[in-house]
Design a protein around this motif. Structure first.
Motif, PDB file in Angstrom:
ATOM      1  N   ALA A 108     -10.460  28.218  14.558  1.00 15.20           N
ATOM      2  CA  ALA A 108     -10.645  27.160  13.568  1.00 15.20           C
ATOM      3  C   ALA A 108     -12.131  26.981  13.299  1.00 15.20           C
ATOM      4  O   ALA A 108     -12.965  27.115  14.193  1.00 15.20           O
ATOM      5  CB  ALA A 108     -10.052  25.850  14.077  1.00 15.20           C
ATOM      6  N   ILE A 109     -12.456  26.693  12.044  1.00 14.62           N
ATOM      7  CA  ILE A 109     -13.832  26.337  11.676  1.00 14.62           C
ATOM      8  C   ILE A 109     -13.804  24.889  11.207  1.00 14.62           C
ATOM      9  O   ILE A 109     -13.754  24.590  10.024  1.00 14.62           O
ATOM     10  CB  ILE A 109     -14.385  27.279  10.590  1.00 14.62           C
ATOM     11  N   GLY A 110     -13.750  23.991  12.179  1.00 10.75           N
ATOM     12  CA  GLY A 110     -13.702  22.571  11.880  1.00 10.75           C
ATOM     13  C   GLY A 110     -12.299  22.070  11.610  1.00 10.75           C
ATOM     14  O   GLY A 110     -11.361  22.843  11.360  1.00 10.75           O
ATOM     15  N   PHE A 111     -12.158  20.762  11.651  1.00  6.02           N
ATOM     16  CA  PHE A 111     -10.918  20.074  11.316  1.00  6.02           C
ATOM     17  C   PHE A 111     -11.285  18.891  10.428  1.00  6.02           C
ATOM     18  O   PHE A 111     -12.366  18.306  10.560  1.00  6.02           O
ATOM     19  CB  PHE A 111     -10.198  19.582  12.575  1.00  6.02           C
ATOM     20  N   TRP A 112     -10.379  18.498   9.558  1.00  5.40           N
ATOM     21  CA  TRP A 112     -10.703  17.408   8.633  1.00  5.40           C
ATOM     22  C   TRP A 112     -11.029  16.118   9.388  1.00  5.40           C
ATOM     23  O   TRP A 112     -11.813  15.294   8.911  1.00  5.40           O
ATOM     24  CB  TRP A 112      -9.571  17.182   7.635  1.00  5.40           C
ATOM     25  N   ASP A 113     -10.452  15.981  10.591  1.00  6.91           N
ATOM     26  CA  ASP A 113     -10.690  14.771  11.367  1.00  6.91           C
ATOM     27  C   ASP A 113     -11.629  14.999  12.544  1.00  6.91           C
ATOM     28  O   ASP A 113     -11.767  14.138  13.423  1.00  6.91           O
ATOM     29  CB  ASP A 113      -9.364  14.186  11.859  1.00  6.91           C
ATOM     30  N   ASN A 114     -12.284  16.171  12.593  1.00  5.25           N
ATOM     31  CA  ASN A 114     -13.232  16.457  13.668  1.00  5.25           C
ATOM     32  C   ASN A 114     -14.229  17.501  13.196  1.00  5.25           C
ATOM     33  O   ASN A 114     -13.898  18.684  13.075  1.00  5.25           O
ATOM     34  CB  ASN A 114     -12.502  16.957  14.923  1.00  5.25           C
ATOM     35  N   GLN A 115     -15.456  17.092  12.964  1.00  2.00           N
ATOM     36  CA  GLN A 115     -16.513  17.998  12.535  1.00  2.00           C
ATOM     37  C   GLN A 115     -17.432  18.389  13.686  1.00  2.00           C
ATOM     38  O   GLN A 115     -18.489  18.984  13.472  1.00  2.00           O
ATOM     39  CB  GLN A 115     -17.320  17.351  11.397  1.00  2.00           C
ATOM     40  N   ASP A 116     -17.005  18.080  14.907  1.00  2.00           N
ATOM     41  CA  ASP A 116     -17.747  18.448  16.100  1.00  2.00           C
ATOM     42  C   ASP A 116     -17.093  19.665  16.761  1.00  2.00           C
ATOM     43  O   ASP A 116     -15.987  20.063  16.389  1.00  2.00           O
ATOM     44  CB  ASP A 116     -17.771  17.273  17.087  1.00  2.00           C
ATOM     45  N   PRO A 117     -17.761  20.286  17.751  1.00  2.00           N
ATOM     46  CA  PRO A 117     -17.150  21.424  18.440  1.00  2.00           C
ATOM     47  C   PRO A 117     -15.786  21.053  19.025  1.00  2.00           C
ATOM     48  O   PRO A 117     -15.572  19.928  19.490  1.00  2.00           O
ATOM     49  CB  PRO A 117     -18.162  21.746  19.544  1.00  2.00           C
ATOM     50  N   ASP A 118     -14.874  22.022  18.983  1.00  2.00           N
ATOM     51  CA  ASP A 118     -13.505  21.810  19.437  1.00  2.00           C
ATOM     52  C   ASP A 118     -13.070  23.045  20.221  1.00  2.00           C
ATOM     53  O   ASP A 118     -13.446  24.159  19.851  1.00  2.00           O
ATOM     54  CB  ASP A 118     -12.592  21.602  18.219  1.00  2.00           C
ATOM     55  N   PRO A 119     -12.305  22.898  21.305  1.00  2.34           N
ATOM     56  CA  PRO A 119     -11.860  24.087  22.059  1.00  2.34           C
ATOM     57  C   PRO A 119     -11.152  25.116  21.184  1.00  2.34           C
ATOM     58  O   PRO A 119     -11.235  26.323  21.445  1.00  2.34           O
ATOM     59  CB  PRO A 119     -10.912  23.497  23.112  1.00  2.34           C
ATOM     60  N   ARG A 120     -10.457  24.661  20.131  1.00  2.00           N
ATOM     61  CA  ARG A 120      -9.748  25.591  19.247  1.00  2.00           C
ATOM     62  C   ARG A 120     -10.700  26.385  18.367  1.00  2.00           C
ATOM     63  O   ARG A 120     -10.278  27.337  17.686  1.00  2.00           O
ATOM     64  CB  ARG A 120      -8.758  24.813  18.389  1.00  2.00           C
ATOM     65  N   GLY A 121     -11.979  26.022  18.380  1.00  2.00           N
ATOM     66  CA  GLY A 121     -12.970  26.755  17.608  1.00  2.00           C
ATOM     67  C   GLY A 121     -13.855  27.660  18.438  1.00  2.00           C
ATOM     68  O   GLY A 121     -14.847  28.179  17.934  1.00  2.00           O
ATOM     69  N   GLU A 122     -13.488  27.884  19.694  1.00  2.00           N
ATOM     70  CA  GLU A 122     -14.306  28.727  20.576  1.00  2.00           C
ATOM     71  C   GLU A 122     -13.989  30.212  20.445  1.00  2.00           C
ATOM     72  O   GLU A 122     -14.761  31.053  20.866  1.00  2.00           O
ATOM     73  CB  GLU A 122     -14.141  28.290  22.022  1.00  2.00           C
ATOM     74  N   TYR A 123     -12.838  30.556  19.895  1.00  2.00           N
ATOM     75  CA  TYR A 123     -12.478  31.959  19.705  1.00  2.00           C
ATOM     76  C   TYR A 123     -13.468  32.614  18.744  1.00  2.00           C
ATOM     77  O   TYR A 123     -13.951  31.991  17.805  1.00  2.00           O
ATOM     78  CB  TYR A 123     -11.054  32.021  19.142  1.00  2.00           C
TER      79      TYR A 123
END
Length: 457
Positions: A385-400
């Motif tokens: 993932a490159i961001g989420f509409w409700d989270n613009q901070d780093p997210d575990p789902r964006g580490e791939y």
């Protein structure tokens, strides 16, 4: 699977076109334009089911011959074991079923084994039914009634060093192994093989996210089909200002697709932004002159998915253009798209790309929100993932980490104050499908750079 060139031409002709889908390299001119493929939505037809099945099975055969050995060998896995029960197919197994096998039959177990030394991957199905010749039947219930023991015997006979199964705490795409099936399988395995079991998370993601050339021959035309439906929906053919509601347009999409035998992968959305009204108006709200319309629409066709968001303005009587502030808002969003795509780099994580793109956009005075995702065999596809509409901070789902030969929905928005609406803050959402070849990102069928205009008289 070179026959797909003919299939791609058939798809084009079935859509009422007089073109053969060009290579992506030839589509560079679509980078900053509207649709690269012009379709007349009123004349659209779709392929007969037999032709669709031939394309689906041909692509699957090619993927099994090319993608499968690549990802298994690069990940150092010599056996991959997956299983699914009827009507409870896990994502990877579902993607490996042929076009006639709409579901797993009873319990379908797939065993993929790399014998090494450059030999082909052995593809076995431990089930009562074969899979269109793509997997070799490897179980005779008359000789071995216990299906789980048959699996154990296959494993022991091949003596793999690493046995991957689909388990993941992070992503549903790689978490298909249920507890009951894991217990049943391991109960028959000697301890030495139980110790060799490893998570197949990266294997599953790489199998699902990788797009092959044959798929990319077809994908632009499929995206063009979806965009043709949007163009028709956001027109006077469907919308009568002062009478048509947002919900009317959503259900028009559903009816239109049903008549053509195409499935949406989510219920279409129509939202209305209106001067003096806060947020998006939806449902049974009537569309009026002066409204800014937003739509979110996606189809599944030949197992490939689209995901597109466009904007339209309903002209007031006497208007020939949208207010300049609304036009500027879309231009801002196009600029955020440019920035985001320039930050794509193989090997970077989604979180790294998000942070870099946001920093650049904010430095230019833009107000972005970025929430882009992979697309392909699923609408919200496997990958980072490159961001989420409700989270613009780093997210575990964006580490791939990003990889080449992947398709993406460039989904984002930017906010802007519109002077003609008294400085009201307006949301300029956009989503366009694209392909990342490892060097750059290119739209599959152009992008929206001008608001669609809907006359009111």
């Amino acid at each position: 699977m070179r026959e797909l060139g003919k299939a791609a031409a058939s798809l084009a002709l079935a859509a009422g076109l007089l073109f053969a889908p060009a290579s992506l390299a030839a589509r560079d001119g679509a980078q900053d334009t509207g649709p690269a493929i012009a379709l007349d939505a009123g004349t659209l037809t779709t392929l007969p089911m037999r032709e669709r099945a031939a394309i689906i099975d041909g692509i699957l055969a090619e993927r099994l011959e090319t993608v499968l050995p690549q990802v298994m060998r690069e990940e150092g896995v010599d056996m991959w074991v997956m299983m699914a029960r009827e009507y409870f197919e896990e994502p990877v197994v579902a993607s490996m079923l042929d076009a006639r096998s709409m579901h797993a039959r009873r319990r379908t177990i797939l065993v993929l084994f790399d014998p090494g030394e450059g030999k082909p991957i052995e593809r076995l199905t431990v089930s009562r039914y074969g899979l269109a010749g793509l997997f070799e039947p490897a179980w005779n219930p008359d000789e071995q009634p216990d299906q789980w023991q048959a699996v154990a015997d296959i494993i022991a006979a091949r003596d793999p060093d690493r046995i991957a199964i689909n388990t993941s705490d992070l992503t549903a795409f790689a978490d298909g192994m249920t507890l009951s099936q894991y217990r049943a399988m391991t109960a028959r395995l000697p301890e030495t093989y139980r110790e060799r079991i490893v998570p197949g998370e990266t294997l599953a993601l790489r199998w699902l996210e990788t797009r092959i050339p044959d798929e990319m021959e077809l994908y632009p035309a499929i995206v063009a089909l979806a965009r043709a439906f949007i163009a028709e929906a956001l027109s006077r053919a469907v919308i009568t200002p002062g009478a048509t509601t947002a919900a009317d347009v959503e259900w028009w999409y559903r009816d239109r697709l049903a008549r053509l035998g195409i499935a949406p992968w989510f219920h279409p959305s129509i939202g209305i932004q209106r001067e003096g009204e806060e947020g998006m108006l939806r449902g049974d709200v009537v569309i009026e002159p002066g409204d800014l319309l937003w739509t979110d629409f996606g189809i599944t066709y030949l197992r490939l998915n689209t995901d597109t968001q466009h904007l339209a303005y309903v002209l007031k009587p006497g208007e020939s253009e949208a207010p300049e502030g609304l036009q500027k808002g879309l231009a801002n969003t196009n600029r955020v798209q440019d920035i985001l795509m320039e930050e794509f780099e193989a090997g970077l994580s989604g979180n790294q790309i998000l942070a870099a793109a946001r920093a650049r956009a904010v430095a230019e005075g833009l107000d972005p929100s970025i929430y882009s995702h992979p697309i392909g065999l699923h609408g919200h596809g496997a990958g980072s993932a490159i961001g989420f509409w409700d989270n613009q901070d780093p997210d575990p789902r964006g580490e791939y980490r990003l990889r080449a030969d992947t398709a993406w929905s460039i989904e984002l928005t930017s906010y802007a104050s519109v002077p003609e609406w008294g400085g009201q803050r307006v949301d300029f959402r956009s989503e366009e499908d694209a392909f990342f070849d490892g060097e750059r990102v290119r739209f599959l069928d152009g992008r929206q750079t001008r608001l669609t205009l809907i006359p009111s008289d």
